[in-house]
Write an enzyme that holds these catalytic residues in place. Structure first.
Site, PDB file in Angstrom:
ATOM      1  N   ASP A 453     112.527  -5.469 -79.974  1.00  0.00           N
ATOM      2  CA  ASP A 453     113.272  -6.604 -79.267  1.00  0.00           C
ATOM      3  C   ASP A 453     113.106  -7.951 -80.289  1.00  0.00           C
ATOM      4  O   ASP A 453     112.845  -7.442 -81.091  1.00  0.00           O
ATOM      5  CB  ASP A 453     112.415  -6.838 -78.095  1.00  0.00           C
ATOM      6  CG  ASP A 453     113.130  -7.748 -77.412  1.00  0.00           C
ATOM      7  OD1 ASP A 453     114.923  -7.381 -76.924  1.00  0.00           O
ATOM      8  OD2 ASP A 453     112.732  -7.464 -75.769  1.00  0.00           O
ATOM      9  N   GLU A 456     117.664  -9.260 -83.444  1.00  0.00           N
ATOM     10  CA  GLU A 456     119.264  -9.306 -83.920  1.00  0.00           C
ATOM     11  C   GLU A 456     118.680 -10.479 -85.725  1.00  0.00           C
ATOM     12  O   GLU A 456     120.035 -10.052 -86.144  1.00  0.00           O
ATOM     13  CB  GLU A 456     120.515 -10.641 -82.834  1.00  0.00           C
ATOM     14  CG  GLU A 456     119.947  -9.768 -81.546  1.00  0.00           C
ATOM     15  CD  GLU A 456     119.024  -9.653 -80.559  1.00  0.00           C
ATOM     16  OE1 GLU A 456     119.110  -8.433 -80.377  1.00  0.00           O
ATOM     17  OE2 GLU A 456     118.230  -9.925 -80.297  1.00  0.00           O
ATOM     18  N   ASP A 529     119.729  -6.691 -72.493  1.00  0.00           N
ATOM     19  CA  ASP A 529     119.836  -7.790 -70.749  1.00  0.00           C
ATOM     20  C   ASP A 529     120.496  -7.571 -70.237  1.00  0.00           C
ATOM     21  O   ASP A 529     121.516  -8.147 -70.029  1.00  0.00           O
ATOM     22  CB  ASP A 529     119.080  -8.976 -71.230  1.00  0.00           C
ATOM     23  CG  ASP A 529     117.690  -8.294 -72.422  1.00  0.00           C
ATOM     24  OD1 ASP A 529     117.210  -7.434 -71.909  1.00  0.00           O
ATOM     25  OD2 ASP A 529     117.726  -9.667 -72.611  1.00  0.00           O
TER      26      ASP A 529
END
Length: 844
Positions: A453, A456, A529
């Site tokens: 997670d 990015e 999300d």
């Protein structure tokens, strides 16, 4: 008198004197030529030697376009074209794939791609022809045209039908701040042309009229039409005149796509750096385009069978007792589940690869106890490593200089969950190997899967890394402008490769939030999300279809929404859609109410159980569909468009999809919806719930009480089914049920079987079964053939025949008549026979 005039006068006087002294009768033409030469010298003197400010001669930076191609040179399967300054490379990759590269001043970058590990090694026959109008590179399937008048590049099929054409020549603009170029390509857009792909963009399925950006972004609670999101997949598919082609713009910099937004007659793609490098991928069918894209970028490896079960996640399940309560809740409620996830609170101060001594004092025993009850444990790992000299991971990374640095050699630091962090450079092969080895302790503790997670990469406050962060980029060097979109992909690559090494012959399970084209070789994904809303249920349905046709089939949403509060109806409708998502996981934020399948009480608990059980019954079908993806490059989820791309109205259908090619699903996407309009592609279909036959090529209305969503099965299908289990592998399979749907035309189906957790399939230790069903008014035949070296332990099939237009009077299997046939009230028929049958005839 100006200096240039004095200079010219002096040279003329000298020249005239010399002529008078040495040549009695001077040649007038020679004198004229010499005088012109003197004048040119004077002009040069004025322009280059007598300016007060040399910068005055620098031209402003503007876009530059390719000129007229004046040269072609062939080197193997590469053809180079030049306009005297810029150069274009055309590479014939396969009969259906041609790569185009542009070098503004004839200097190409070193060839390297994280998306395409190696170009396919296939012998391709092609020709290079030249006439007065164009150069033409032709394979047996497609042509690439380079127009001499203006360097326009276009593509046509073997019937000379133009499928893709430049609207202006490729162009570029210098980037004075960072060096290199902004690179641009603009294509002509046809009136009825539609566009699809680009990963999980949060918008309508058809991208016509959209302007979108690729820059991996932590987009918490993203909204409809918000862009960009978590992944950068620079691959789109065009469908026009019933013909499909794809463009894969393999450029990792921030990229932009305009599908007729600024000018409806033009489609453009451009990037803030790197090369203009794209692949033209011919169809003519959408399925062909996706398969050929997979030929370049790879497919998902076969997952462990348990990864196709139902998974439960929350930020966070802790302490240990809470995890045990959740696990017991599934078993007490008789709701199947295979995976339980631990979010960041399992760690010691959010330090990766550690366990909280307070919340999880004995993780190895806890994981072993969960495994005894059939649960696999998946843990989260983020890229941010806490700056702490007493923390062994940070200490190792610091000593080995594995963390990212900025241009002035300071370490890149930013705040995420652990506080002040540094970040490994996953574009460095040594760092990836080191990172992979860090999983040894987690694997020894019993962890079965890893969830990457925040990759990015996300940084609190600043959003992400600064542009000047440097990356090793597997020896090809680059700033974060170049590496940003591949950072998450290389992180999960390191994770996958490390787990594969640590877990020996067991298949790892990984999931990542960020990625780039080719990430499917290492991981599954989820859409990030999302929000507990009906709008996000609709959006998730579109996003999963889009991901699947964009090369990432192993995908899912956070069932129920990550943020916000779903009611029981929304959660149940989401479970129903999730039953037919390749990856099925419920997940929620820590500031929301708990949302396990039983959290909303009855009737929701029973309905959720019903659909999760359906998921487990269909696992052999889901697993076989995954094999078709892995081996043959078929997407798992297929929009209606992929079945009938010639029907223009299908370009705008985004609710219905098929899982594989046999089961069509239309989720219920509105609250209180008592019926749904469903479009069925041409052919005969069966209502999964009622066995009613329906002819396709039209819309039908289907009742949708809370415990039903429209599910249809294609006539002629063989749908394998397991008994319901609380987790995969709970029971020994004694027989496999084959649900066979009558058809009066020939239909092929597949069943893939193997050990379900090892890599033995890579050595052909698997079994691929092909079923062929065909019938007429008085007979139905079923053929079976097998390929592979695996032998399943069960011995027989339980046949269930649906839709027979006659009452069976006799069944003959491999020459032997079967005496025991059961007739059911719903006009279905059942019998049993050996798993190794070759030919069955059912007579009326």
């Amino acid at each position: 008198m100006p200096r240039s005039e004095k200079f010219k006068r002096r040279h003329i006087d000298f020249f005239e004197k010399s002529m008078a002294e040495n040549v009695p009768d001077p040649n007038p033409e020679l004198i004229t030529a010499k005088l012109l030469q003197v004048e040119e010298i004077a002009v040069d003197e004025e322009e280059f030697h007598h300016l007060n400010n040399p910068a005055d001669s620098i031209k402003p930076i503007v876009k530059k376009y390719l000129g007229m191609p004046n040269h072609a040179e062939q080197v193997g399967n590469r053809i180079f074209f030049s306009d005297g300054d810029a150069k274009v490379e055309i590479v014939v990759v396969t009969n259906e794939i041609i790569r185009v590269r542009l070098a503004p001043h004839s200097v190409f970058l070193e060839e390297f791609s994280y998306a395409v590990e190696k170009l396919p090694q296939r012998a391709v026959e092609f020709t290079l022809l030249e006439n007065d109008l164009e150069y033409r590179v032709s394979t047996p399937e497609i042509n690439c045209h380079i127009r001499k008048a203006d360097f326009f590049i276009s593509f046509s099929d073997k019937n000379d039908h133009v499928t893709d054409a430049d609207a202006v020549p490729m162009h570029w603009e210098e980037n004075t701040q960072f060096g290199g170029y902004y690179v641009f390509c603009t294509k002509t857009t046809q009136e009825q042309e539609s566009f699809f792909g680009l990963g999980d963009k949060a918008t309508e399925f058809n991208l016509r009229g959209k302007r979108l950006k690729n820059w991996n972004t932590d987009a918490y609670s993203f909204g409809f039409n918000q862009d960009p999101l978590y992944r950068a997949i620079p691959f789109y598919i065009s469908v026009n005149d019933g013909i499909a082609h794809g463009i894969f713009f393999d450029n990792t910099f921030k990229a932009h796509f305009d599908f007729g937004s600024e000018d409806r007659t033009k489609t453009s793609f451009w990037a803030d750096g790197g090369e203009m490098q794209y692949y033209y991928i011919h169809g003519p069918h959408m399925m062909d385009v996706v398969k050929n894209y997979h030929l370049l970028t790879g497919t998902h490896p076969m997952p462990p069978l348990w990864a196709l079960g139902y998974h439960q996640c929350r930020w966070s399940y802790y302490p240990e007792n809470k995890v045990r309560v959740i696990a017991n809740g599934f078993r007490q409620n008789r709701i199947p589940c295979d995976g339980i996830y631990l979010d960041i609170d399992y760690m010691d101060g959010y330090r990766c690869f550690t366990w909280s001594p307070k919340y999880f004092p004995n993780p190895k025993k806890m994981i072993a106890d969960l495994a005894e009850s059939g649960f696999k444990t998946v843990v989260i790992i983020d890229p941010g490593i806490r700056v702490d000299d007493n923390y062994w991971v940070f200490k190792e990374g610091k000593e080995k200089k594995y963390f990212c640095r900025r241009c002035d050699d300071y370490f890149m630091e930013g705040h995420v969950w652990p506080g002040r962090c540094q970040f490994p450079d996953f574009t460095h092969p040594e760092v990836r190997a080191w990172w992979g080895d860090l999983f040894e302790g987690l694997v020894e503790t019993g962890v079965a899967g890893v969830w990457n997670d925040m990759n990015e990469p996300a940084v609190f406050g600043s959003g992400t890394f600064p542009d000047d962060v440097r990356h090793q980029y597997d020896g090809y060097r680059g700033s974060h402008r170049k590496a940003h979109n591949v950072y998450g992909m290389q992180m999960v690559r390191a994770t996958y490769e490390g787990l594969r090494k640590q877990m020996k012959n067991k298949r790892p399970f990984t999931i990542t939030r960020a990625g780039y084209s080719g990430v499917q070789r290492y991981s599954s994904v989820w859409t990030g999300d999302n929000v507990a809303s009906w709008e996000h249920l609709k959006l998730g349905n579109i996003q999963l279809q889009r991901l699947s046709v964009s090369g990432i089939s192993f995908c899912g949403t956070d069932i129920g929404g990550f943020s916000g509060e779903p009611d029981g109806e929304l959660f149940t409708r989401w479970i129903q859609m999730g039953t037919f998502s390749p990856f099925m996981r419920a997940h929620s934020a820590g500031d929301t109410k708990e949302r396990e399948p039983w959290s909303f009480g009855e009737p929701f608990t029973s309905i959720n159980r019903k659909f999760i059980e359906l998921r487990y019954r269909l696992i052999p079908y889901l697993y076989s569909t995954f094999w078709e993806h892995h081996r043959y490059g078929f997407p798992i989820l297929r929009p209606v468009l992929m079945h009938e791309q010639e029907v223009v109205s299908n370009h705008f259908r985004q609710d219905e999809f098929t899982y594989g090619d046999k089961i069509l699903i239309c989720p219920v996407l509105e609250p209180g919806q008592k019926s749904r309009t469903v479009y069925l592609p041409k052919g005969t279909w069966y209502n999964f719930w009622t066995f009613e036959q329906v002819e396709g090529g039209k819309e039908v209305t289907v009742p949708t009480p809370l415990d039903i969503i429209p599910i249809f099965v294609k006539a002629g299908s063989v749908i394998p089914e397991y008994p319901v289990m609380q987790y995969t592998g709970e029971k020994e399979i004694e027989e496999v049920k084959l649900n066979i749907y009558y058809s009066n035309y020939e239909v092929n189906s597949f069943l893939f079987e193997d050990y379900g957790e090892t890599f033995a399939y890579e050595q052909d230790i698997y079994l691929e079964k092909k079923f062929v069903v065909n019938g007429d008014a008085n007979k139905l035949t079923i053929k079976q053939s097998m390929e592979g070296l695996y032998t399943p332990r069960y011995e027989g099939y339980h046949f269930k025949i649906n839709g027979l237009p006659f009452v069976p009077s006799k069944i003959v299997a491999d020459g032997k008549e079967i005496g025991s046939i059961s007739a059911n009230a719903d006009k279905t028929y059942e019998f049993k026979f050996t798993k190794n049958f070759k030919f069955i005839e059912i007579f009326g």
